[in-house]
Design an enzyme around this catalytic site. Structure first.
Site, PDB file in Angstrom:
ATOM      1  N   HIS A  24      23.407  19.154 -19.300  1.00 41.80           N
ATOM      2  CA  HIS A  24      22.353  18.235 -19.732  1.00 41.80           C
ATOM      3  C   HIS A  24      22.457  18.016 -21.239  1.00 41.80           C
ATOM      4  O   HIS A  24      22.267  18.949 -22.020  1.00 41.80           O
ATOM      5  CB  HIS A  24      20.983  18.803 -19.380  1.00 41.80           C
ATOM      6  N   GLY A 152       8.573  17.104 -18.836  1.00 41.34           N
ATOM      7  CA  GLY A 152       8.504  17.751 -17.536  1.00 41.34           C
ATOM      8  C   GLY A 152       7.791  19.083 -17.596  1.00 41.34           C
ATOM      9  O   GLY A 152       6.992  19.418 -16.711  1.00 41.34           O
ATOM     10  N   HIS A 254      19.814  12.097 -19.386  1.00 39.74           N
ATOM     11  CA  HIS A 254      19.284  13.423 -19.063  1.00 39.74           C
ATOM     12  C   HIS A 254      20.394  14.415 -18.727  1.00 39.74           C
ATOM     13  O   HIS A 254      20.399  15.544 -19.218  1.00 39.74           O
ATOM     14  CB  HIS A 254      18.297  13.312 -17.891  1.00 39.74           C
ATOM     15  N   ARG A 341      -7.503  49.526  -2.658  1.00 40.55           N
ATOM     16  CA  ARG A 341      -7.862  48.826  -3.899  1.00 40.55           C
ATOM     17  C   ARG A 341      -8.797  49.697  -4.743  1.00 40.55           C
ATOM     18  O   ARG A 341      -8.756  49.661  -5.978  1.00 40.55           O
ATOM     19  CB  ARG A 341      -8.492  47.470  -3.601  1.00 40.55           C
ATOM     20  N   GLU A 395      -3.745  31.633 -11.301  1.00 39.05           N
ATOM     21  CA  GLU A 395      -2.796  32.659 -10.867  1.00 39.05           C
ATOM     22  C   GLU A 395      -1.395  32.436 -11.406  1.00 39.05           C
ATOM     23  O   GLU A 395      -0.722  33.386 -11.824  1.00 39.05           O
ATOM     24  CB  GLU A 395      -2.753  32.725  -9.332  1.00 39.05           C
ATOM     25  N   HIS A 457      -7.822  33.474   4.047  1.00 41.03           N
ATOM     26  CA  HIS A 457      -7.757  34.673   3.218  1.00 41.03           C
ATOM     27  C   HIS A 457      -7.038  35.824   3.916  1.00 41.03           C
ATOM     28  O   HIS A 457      -7.046  36.948   3.422  1.00 41.03           O
ATOM     29  CB  HIS A 457      -9.167  35.103   2.815  1.00 41.03           C
TER      30      HIS A 457
END
Length: 655
Positions: A24, A152, A254, A341, A395, A457
């Site tokens: 590129h 991008g 590109h 947990r 996340e 979930h």
């Protein structure tokens, strides 16, 4: 002289791509001026000491423009990029890979190329700098992080997430050089959007400015302004993609090598008469001077740091080991009935009480995942003395920011969410494994045991998907003891780790803890030592280990021997010697039990084995109802095993 320095970068890039026959060139031709000005006037680094903790970080987020970065690293004197390496650009075995691959000794701060990852890594590096600064002071750590990102990169959702966090934390030592050429691989940016990028970042709380990206003076002024602003900065560098060629300002610039005619055109445009990979001596010497200008500062820093500042790198200290030993002894006595947990939260508390170089965080689920423990202090704008980062419901950015913190090797960091949401951050998890860095991902609510929240979930395919990532240790502990041992291993490992934890309470299944059995990945939890005509091996992970033990009791009542194997980490188990694995798994009928789909289990069960899991998505109902619905109960499993064994006897008689 400045233009000559920049043109050396351009033509080394042109000939790398030409030699490779692919690559590129749009970014190298367009951004050579900006990055030459950055390396020449601002970037603090020392090729002779590439791991200098107080060096500035530079991340090429648009990793497809790698030829540009390799040219710069070669010219300033990084040993990993010789002229021969550049000639072998994109060839097998070359350090000049198609996209940059993490290697601090070569000046590569992160693996980039999956767009958006690099800018989020840069946010993580800026976070790490502030955390270390809060602990060791300005005299030790006060460096900047620079990121080169294109259209991008900034389109990717992860960039929105990460830049919002950077603005909230006011990371004033983060500077993004935006290659604002208005072109992507498919055409002009306006064909798929075209929002005002600078106003967007101003809304995040950034300092934003636009400049002529081909003017050294403009960039120098803009970076000086950025360094004097307490906010993170984005500098929109107006550039021409494919500058100096017939492809200029066109998507054709590109990627792909230039033809001989196009190279000739570029040579005329930039007044570059030199042969391929030939750099005039005066230009080469000037670049080497640039590469050496911070060497004395670096040497002085190391001399002072060794005398004034203590160890600035996470280690599993005697204090941590003592805290974990104490907790392990308490588990041996109390035999907790607790969700893993919750056990994980106890382990985290002990670890963080023993070290200020451990940083926790979560994507708006700190309490639910156990990542927000007692007495943790949130990191906020202006105060990085804390040890907990609130990422919000972001996340993907959390995963990549964790990676940006982890690449430095000074801090051990982890972040949590529900396992069903791990897919949001999968690209970042994959990059951690590719870079071989010790990021720790904590995923709770690991199965249909989540219960009434229903199939959205209930993670059923996430476990095998995570296990499919090479070089990633995925731990699914069965009880408090295994949870502690998995954390113990993850802390000392240099590989990334995933801890998969239950929402529902689990009975203790381990009653001995002197040795960390989880280090082997899998082990015989309970072995029948008497002789039976028929025998099976029950293999399980996590919450289903208790079910396997219940199945064993029922089989024993039918005069069938049954060994129970817990495999909290497949990856570690597969690294054990063949003899150990064969001993653990045995030669009998093998039964797999796990509340996920069965992808991957065939490696342990063989063609004649049986798997009990979840076929399809979950349902809404209580934990007990769902285990019954999917026939993950001791009675159901035992009945089907007995049928298989009887069938085998009948077939043997017929023969």
């Amino acid at each position: 002289m400045f233009k000559a320095l920049a043109n050396a970068v351009r033509f080394l890039s042109i000939y790398q791509v030409a030699n490779a026959g692919s690559g590129h060139l749009g970014m190298p031709l367009g951004m050579a001026d900006c990055l030459t000005a950055l390396f020449k006037n601002f970037l603090v680094f020392d090729p002779e000491n590439p791991r200098w903790p107080n060096r500035d970080r530079f991340v090429l987020s648009g990793g497809h423009g790698s030829a540009l970065l390799y040219s710069l690293l070669h010219l300033v004197g990084y040993k990993g990029f010789s002229r021969g390496d550049l000639r072998n650009f994109r060839k097998l075995g070359s350090s000049a890979t198609g996209h940059p691959e993490y290697n601090l000794d070569c000046g590569l701060e992160a693996t980039t190329g999956a767009l958006g990852q690099g800018i989020a890594n840069g946010v993580g590096m800026a976070v790490e700098e502030r955390i270390l600064n809060a602990r060791f002071g300005d005299g030790c750590i006060n460096h900047y992080t620079y990121v080169c990102a294109g259209d991008g990169d900034l389109m990717e959702g992860i960039a929105h997430e990460a830049c919002a966090i950077a603005g909230y934390l006011s990371l004033g030592r983060l500077v993004v050089l935006f290659d604002d050429n208005g072109v992507t691989a498919d055409g002009f940016v306006t064909a798929s959007g075209g929002e005002d990028v600078l106003k967007r970042h101003e809304a995040y709380g950034w300092h934003a400015v636009a400049i002529d990206g081909h003017c050294e003076e403009s960039l120098t002024k803009a970076i000086n302004e950025a360094k004097n602003d307490e906010r993170p900065s984005i500098i929109a560098c107006k550039t021409h993609i494919g500058l100096g060629t017939s492809r200029e300002n066109n998507s054709a610039a590109h990627s792909g090598p230039l033809s001989d005619a196009e190279i000739l055109q570029a040579r005329k445009f930039f007044d570059w008469p030199h042969a391929p990979f030939e750099i005039p001596e005066y230009i080469e010497k000037t670049w080497r001077v640039i590469g050496k200008r911070w060497h004395e500062n670096c040497v002085n820093w190391f001399n002072q740091q060794s005398k004034i500042y203590g160890p600035m790198e996470f280690q599993v200290t005697p204090e941590i080991r003592k805290a974990l030993r104490s907790l392990k002894k308490s588990y041996f006595v109390s035999r907790p009935f607790a969700a893993t947990r919750k056990s994980s939260k106890e382990v985290i508390s002990r670890i963080m009480e023993s070290s200020d170089l451990v940083i926790s965080g979560a994507a708006d689920l700190g309490e639910s995942t156990g990542c927000l423990a007692k007495d943790m202090k949130p990191i906020v704008k202006g105060d990085f003395s804390g040890n907990y980062i609130r990422y919000g419901v972001r996340e993907h950015a959390m995963g990549a920011i964790l990676n940006g913190v982890a690449v430095g090797g000074k801090i051990r960091c982890f972040g949590g969410t529900f396992l069903s949401f791990s897919d949001y951050m999968r690209p970042a998890i994959r990059m951690s494994a590719m870079m071989n860095i010790p990021t720790i991902f904590v995923f709770s609510h690991d199965s249909i045991g989540v219960g009434e929240d229903g199939p959205t979930h209930h993670p059923v395919e996430q476990l095998p998907a995570l296990r499919a990532i090479p070089n990633l240790n995925v731990f699914r502990p069965a009880d408090a003891m295994e949870t502690l041992e998995c954390w113990e291993y993850a802390l000392k490992s240099q590989r990334p780790s995933v801890l998969v934890l239950s929402r529902q309470d689990l009975l203790s299944v381990r009653f001995s803890g002197r040795v960390n059995l989880c280090e082997n990945g899998g082990y015989l939890l309970h072995e029948d030592r008497f002789s039976c005509q028929r025998a099976v091996t029950l293999i399980a992970t996590g919450s289903e280990v208790k079910i396997a033990l219940e199945v064993k009791k029922l089989l024993n009542l039918a005069d069938i021997c049954a060994n129970v194997v817990s495999i909290p980490c497949w990856n570690l188990f597969e690294e054990q010697p063949d003899g150990y694995r064969e001993h653990v798994l045995g030669e009998h009928l093998r039964i797999g039990i796990e509340a996920s789909n069965g992808f991957g289990w065939e490696k342990y069960l063989g063609s004649g084995g049986m798997f009990f899991g979840v076929d399809g998505f979950g349902k809404s109902g209580s934990c007990a109802e769902l285990y019954g619905y999917f026939e993950l109960t001791a009675n159901k499993i035992c009945g089907k095993i007995l049928q298989r064994l009887e069938q085998h006897i009948d077939e043997t008689r017929e023969k």
